[in-house]
Design an enzyme around this catalytic site. Sequence first.
Site, PDB file in Angstrom:
ATOM      1  CG  HIS A 189      41.073  38.858  19.825  1.00 44.09           C
ATOM      2  ND1 HIS A 189      40.725  37.844  18.967  1.00 44.09           N
ATOM      3  CD2 HIS A 189      40.581  38.498  21.040  1.00 44.09           C
ATOM      4  CE1 HIS A 189      40.053  36.916  19.632  1.00 44.09           C
ATOM      5  NE2 HIS A 189      39.948  37.301  20.890  1.00 44.09           N
TER       6      HIS A 189
ATOM      7  CG  HIS B 266      34.772  34.413  28.409  1.00 44.30           C
ATOM      8  ND1 HIS B 266      35.214  33.106  28.355  1.00 44.30           N
ATOM      9  CD2 HIS B 266      35.382  35.048  27.369  1.00 44.30           C
ATOM     10  CE1 HIS B 266      36.058  32.967  27.347  1.00 44.30           C
ATOM     11  NE2 HIS B 266      36.174  34.135  26.742  1.00 44.30           N
TER      12      HIS B 266
END
Length: 737
Positions: free
Chosen positions: A103, A264
């Site tokens: 991020h 993920h």
Amino acid sequence: MLKKILPVLITLAIVHNTPTAWAAEAPKTDSFYLPKSLDLSPLRLHNIESNPYGKDFNYAQQFKTLDLEAVKKDIKTVLTTSQDWWPADYGNYGPFFIRMAWHGAGTYRIYDGRGGADGGQQRFEPLNSWPDNANLDKARRLLWPIKKKYGAKISWGDLMVLTGNVALESMGFKTLGFAGGREDDWQSDLVYWGAGNKMLSDNRDKNGKLPKPLAATQMGLIYVNPEGPNGKPDPVAAAKDIREAFARMAMNDEETVALIAGGHTFGKAHGAASPEKCLGAAPGEAGLEQQGLGWANKCGSGNGKDTITSGLEGAWTTDPTHFTMQYLSNLYKHEWVLTKSPAGAWQWKPKNAANVVPDATDPTKFHPLMMFTTDIALKVDPEYKKITTRFLENPEEFKMAFARAWFKLTHRDMGPAARYLGDEVPKETFIWQDPLPAANYKMIDSADISELKDKILKTGLSDTKLIKTAWASASTFRGTDFRGGDNGARIRLAPQKDWPVNDPAELHSVLAALMEVQNNFNKDRSDGKKVSLSDLIVLGGNAAIEDAAKKAGYSISIPFTPGRTDASQEETDVSSFAVLEPTADGFRNYYDAKRNTLSPIASLIDRANKLELTVPEMTVLIGGLRVLDVNSGGSKAGVLTNTPGQLNNNFFVNLLDMSTKWTKSPKAEGYFDGYDRKTGKLKWTASSVDLVFGSNPELRAVAEVYASDDAKEKFVHDFTKVWEKVMNLDRFDIKNN
């Protein structure tokens, strides 16, 4: 009596000094009272005084003294040392730190080069308070002991990315490497993140299009909404959003799939209960007692099993702290059906789901697998499906694709490899780094420099053309992602050679003459010396400015350091470089109204900001370039001098001369005519970019300095100093050494 009055006075003081009262009495910026006032604050970001390490601090030199292995060892210890105030899922902070690094880097966008990990902007508002960054404040606090230990030797930007790398490596994944060199910022960057200020509002315009330079589809998200566009669980529409958002962050379809599938593979989402009901304010609005933390959770224990972040809940694999192929195999192994998390967020679970995922805090409990709508999109979209199935069938290919994409994600905003520091820098170069060849020859010396300047001036090229070419080449630099600049001489290559702002036909003739000088100097030499075209372009600009100053009665010598090299067309990604094209360049009085959403003046401020200029530097540069007559297309707008081509302060003198009356030009919007107040005779023409230096009080204050009788020589020296700065903005080979 005093004892009775004092508590009342204290109470009144407390009531009076509420946050509302403070806000009302706080000093306001000009825009509060005058919404149309010009905002010059982006240029004040470049004042070195904001850096507590001081103007002589060299981060590259500090980083070179760092024991990188010792730092990595300390990070590994933190990874598995769970803290009671924020317990680690599965006893491992690795997935949490991967999200932090992702991020931090993932805000990067290609159109203006803003965002990314460089600067460590995730620490500052508004990014520290974005909903997509919820609870990453705790990740950075977990790293504070390491930052405290190593201090100036490692920046927050480097530490966050390095921690993401170490997390991946500790969980069984082999990364491509790591490069240090991200210098920390000391205040929030000024970035346009979208039209609204409401978190999760749609960034698209009324036609459903995402306007440039935005990349995230909703305010406060890094990429896209994991539940689907605007929270609607539509995998097909989600795929469309993913493709657009990731492309605007420099990722193609394969890199996009690799990043999502690789990321993920680890960790879980947190949605034990509704964020709206349980979470307090984000860090930017939390109380002082929170000490920069936010999202205080009042439900349950507030962390661990009760952690709330996105509102989505669960893990993608049964082994969230190790690298496996489970994400892809689970995606295709199961039939996925729509469901809701405990917090009410849309997500997907396997049909006839079994409890196979271990609980993050209680090893005796198990839960079903889950997927986001954006995960299902990788199975539904035809192109993404081809890639995911290929990766599933070829694990080694997937691993390499993820390693490459992760390295690109975390290093894309660093610019060329010359900025890379440390022992873990990959030997391989990538086209997205805008690679430059190494010099395999001896550099020219001071005698050669004098000889070459003389030969350039004897080519018959005017000073104006030489200066225009040097500016066109060097001013492509943008400090937002350190791309562009003169190094590489890519101005002779596609796409830059054909940009309208560069006057292609004229540019071609100038480059041809400079290449002839280069060839004549380089051929048949026995001393091993050579000169690059990129060096000659800057040298030609310097020689021309020195000549222009001489014509005005000043003797100057602009410092020059050789070492630039020339890139090839094969080393230049045309589509990647296309985003560097100036559709507005106030320094050359160029503005393409059809391709701009900013006004000419706002575009000038934006370009000056990317060139890392201060207000005085921008001002003196405009004044000098105008009298040097370097406008694009040969425009005479703003050339407020009767001696064009001479370096003097005439632009400012004539701009501030009250004998001239300015009126809007009937010929073109944004242009003005200057008439003699007594005779009514037309004296000058100018653009809005020119007149703002007499209209805006802050810019006029600087213009008055340079228009003064005692500032003639100061102007010449200040201009050449800023010129030298712009010519060397991309010389990281010098800055890092």
